[in-house]
Design an enzyme around this catalytic site. Structure first.
Site, PDB file in Angstrom:
ATOM      1  N   ASN A   8     -15.608 -10.772 -62.672  1.00 33.60           N
ATOM      2  CA  ASN A   8     -15.816  -9.337 -62.053  1.00 33.60           C
ATOM      3  C   ASN A   8     -15.466  -8.824 -60.710  1.00 33.60           C
ATOM      4  O   ASN A   8     -15.569  -9.812 -60.168  1.00 33.60           O
ATOM      5  CB  ASN A   8     -17.721  -9.604 -62.448  1.00 33.60           C
ATOM      6  CG  ASN A   8     -18.039  -8.386 -61.636  1.00 33.60           C
ATOM      7  OD1 ASN A   8     -17.518  -6.898 -60.889  1.00 33.60           O
ATOM      8  ND2 ASN A   8     -19.348  -8.069 -61.319  1.00 33.60           N
ATOM      9  N   HIS A  96     -25.037  -3.917 -64.499  1.00 42.34           N
ATOM     10  CA  HIS A  96     -24.706  -4.905 -63.989  1.00 42.34           C
ATOM     11  C   HIS A  96     -26.292  -4.741 -62.872  1.00 42.34           C
ATOM     12  O   HIS A  96     -26.441  -3.984 -62.850  1.00 42.34           O
ATOM     13  CB  HIS A  96     -23.547  -5.328 -63.133  1.00 42.34           C
ATOM     14  CG  HIS A  96     -23.517  -6.281 -62.425  1.00 42.34           C
ATOM     15  ND1 HIS A  96     -23.951  -6.580 -60.830  1.00 42.34           N
ATOM     16  CD2 HIS A  96     -22.355  -7.707 -62.600  1.00 42.34           C
ATOM     17  CE1 HIS A  96     -23.752  -8.448 -60.784  1.00 42.34           C
ATOM     18  NE2 HIS A  96     -23.281  -8.641 -61.904  1.00 42.34           N
ATOM     19  N   GLU A  98     -26.107  -5.518 -59.824  1.00 44.18           N
ATOM     20  CA  GLU A  98     -26.056  -5.228 -58.578  1.00 44.18           C
ATOM     21  C   GLU A  98     -26.201  -3.197 -58.446  1.00 44.18           C
ATOM     22  O   GLU A  98     -26.996  -3.103 -58.403  1.00 44.18           O
ATOM     23  CB  GLU A  98     -25.356  -5.712 -58.038  1.00 44.18           C
ATOM     24  CG  GLU A  98     -24.542  -7.520 -57.574  1.00 44.18           C
ATOM     25  CD  GLU A  98     -23.196  -7.540 -57.365  1.00 44.18           C
ATOM     26  OE1 GLU A  98     -22.802  -6.969 -57.618  1.00 44.18           O
ATOM     27  OE2 GLU A  98     -24.107  -8.844 -57.711  1.00 44.18           O
ATOM     28  N   GLU A 169     -26.694 -12.546 -67.231  1.00 43.87           N
ATOM     29  CA  GLU A 169     -26.994 -12.629 -66.218  1.00 43.87           C
ATOM     30  C   GLU A 169     -28.228 -13.008 -64.627  1.00 43.87           C
ATOM     31  O   GLU A 169     -28.761 -12.605 -64.331  1.00 43.87           O
ATOM     32  CB  GLU A 169     -25.935 -12.278 -65.009  1.00 43.87           C
ATOM     33  CG  GLU A 169     -24.168 -12.227 -65.610  1.00 43.87           C
ATOM     34  CD  GLU A 169     -23.649 -11.310 -64.543  1.00 43.87           C
ATOM     35  OE1 GLU A 169     -22.724 -12.375 -64.575  1.00 43.87           O
ATOM     36  OE2 GLU A 169     -23.505 -10.511 -64.119  1.00 43.87           O
ATOM     37  N   GLY A 175     -24.218 -15.247 -57.543  1.00 41.74           N
ATOM     38  CA  GLY A 175     -23.283 -15.321 -55.628  1.00 41.74           C
ATOM     39  C   GLY A 175     -24.833 -15.910 -55.367  1.00 41.74           C
ATOM     40  O   GLY A 175     -24.504 -16.105 -53.731  1.00 41.74           O
ATOM     41  N   SER A 214     -22.426 -17.992 -61.293  1.00 48.57           N
ATOM     42  CA  SER A 214     -22.228 -18.880 -60.034  1.00 48.57           C
ATOM     43  C   SER A 214     -21.586 -19.882 -61.300  1.00 48.57           C
ATOM     44  O   SER A 214     -21.088 -20.879 -61.032  1.00 48.57           O
ATOM     45  CB  SER A 214     -23.371 -19.766 -59.551  1.00 48.57           C
ATOM     46  OG  SER A 214     -24.275 -18.704 -58.570  1.00 48.57           O
TER      47      SER A 214
HETATM   48  P1  PGA Z   1     -21.330 -14.876 -59.629  1.00 47.57           P
HETATM   49  O1  PGA Z   1     -21.296 -13.240 -59.802  1.00 47.57           O
HETATM   50  O2  PGA Z   1     -20.276 -15.031 -60.807  1.00 47.57           O
HETATM   51  O3  PGA Z   1     -19.993 -14.754 -57.593  1.00 47.57           O
HETATM   52  O4  PGA Z   1     -22.757 -15.342 -59.074  1.00 47.57           O
HETATM   53  C1  PGA Z   1     -21.042 -13.074 -61.372  1.00 47.57           C
HETATM   54  C2  PGA Z   1     -21.804 -11.852 -61.262  1.00 47.57           C
HETATM   55  O5  PGA Z   1     -22.397 -11.048 -60.853  1.00 47.57           O
HETATM   56  O6  PGA Z   1     -21.163 -11.308 -62.702  1.00 47.57           O
END
Ligand code: PGA
Length: 254
Positions: A8, A96, A98, A169, A175, A214
């Site tokens: 992603n 997602h 976000e 997730e 992140g 992560s």
């Molecule tokens: P990350 O993000 O691997 O940077 O933690 C995963 C995601 O948001 O799909």
């Protein structure tokens, strides 16, 4: 069931950067074994450039990071599943965290997108996950059950299991460098598997459950060895071809 390794890219990369990285990834993925698949969720503006760079029949499949549940119309700023298909996509990411947190997407809206995108011919990776406050407040199961129930409300029982993946997730692991521990991943993926078995008359045991948050080359082999973990969704560590290539090939003999 093929293990799915998904990248992603979020809001990163110009067309040129994206095409160069996709091309390099495709070369690295020549070693991808038949029991693994790789998908790249690239920004909308880079999809056509990536499709061109990858050429016909690539190992690395393409997906959009979002879509709007309509064929076309007065939806300024939105992109339809038909437009994604036209850019060479076979997949789309839906829900997602976000988009839920920053863009205010509701469970109901995410459900509409899931059903519409599947019906339009895109395979869907549906993201779910709890915040730290929800987990600490004993709300893990109710939150996941609610997200899954709403998101899957329009998905018919006869939909082939491999066309939809659930990506778990935990918001607190995205992140942040903080990966959920093996026990937490096993526990949560078992809850998701139990939900899917109950939700679909056919059980959908072939429906993949990915872990995201992560993930990096060093922890991938362990994560994909856990019960009910059928792949990973990778953000930060997918931005360099070397790093995502290592994730996709993790645990294989060199
Ligand atoms: P990350 O993000 O691997 O940077 O933690 C995963 C995601 O948001 O799909």
């Amino acid at each position: 069931m093929k293990t799915l390794m998904a990248a992603n890219w979020k809001m990163f990369k110009t067309r040129r950067e994206a095409a160069d990285c996709a091309r390099e990834l495709e070369t690295r993925l020549e070693k991808l074994p038949a029991d693994r698949e790789a998908v790249l969720f690239a920004p909308f503006t880079a999809l056509a450039a990536c499709a061109e760079a990858l050429g016909p029949g690539p190992r690395l499949r393409l997906g959009g990071q979002n879509c709007y549940p309509a064929t076309e119309g007065a939806f300024t700023g939105e992109i339809s599943p038909a437009m994604l298909l036209d850019c060479g996509c076979s997949h789309v990411l839906v829900g997602h965290s976000e988009r839920r947190a920053i863009l205010g997407e509701s469970d109901e809206f995410i459900g509409k997108k899931c059903a519409f995108a599947l019906n339009a011919g895109l395979d869907v990776t549906l993201c779910i996950g709890e915040t730290l406050a929800e987990r600490d407040g004993g709300m893990l199961r109710p939150v996941l059950d609610r997200q899954l129930a709403e998101a899957l409300s329009g998905v018919p029982d006869d939909m082939p299991a491999e066309r939809l993946c659930v990506a778990y997730e935990p918001v607190w692991a995205i992140g942040t460098g903080r990966v959920a521990g093996p026990a937490e991943i096993i526990e949560t993926h078992a809850l998701i598997r139990a939900f899917l078995r109950k939700r679909f008359a056919s059980g959908k045991d072939e429906m993949r459950i990915l872990y995201g948050g992560s993930v990096k080359p060093e922890n991938t082999a362990e994560i994909i060895s856990l019960d009910n973990v059928n792949g990973v969704l990778v953000g930060g560590a997918s931005l360099r071809a070397e790093s995502f290539g290592a994730v996709a090939l993790a645990g294989l003999p060199a």
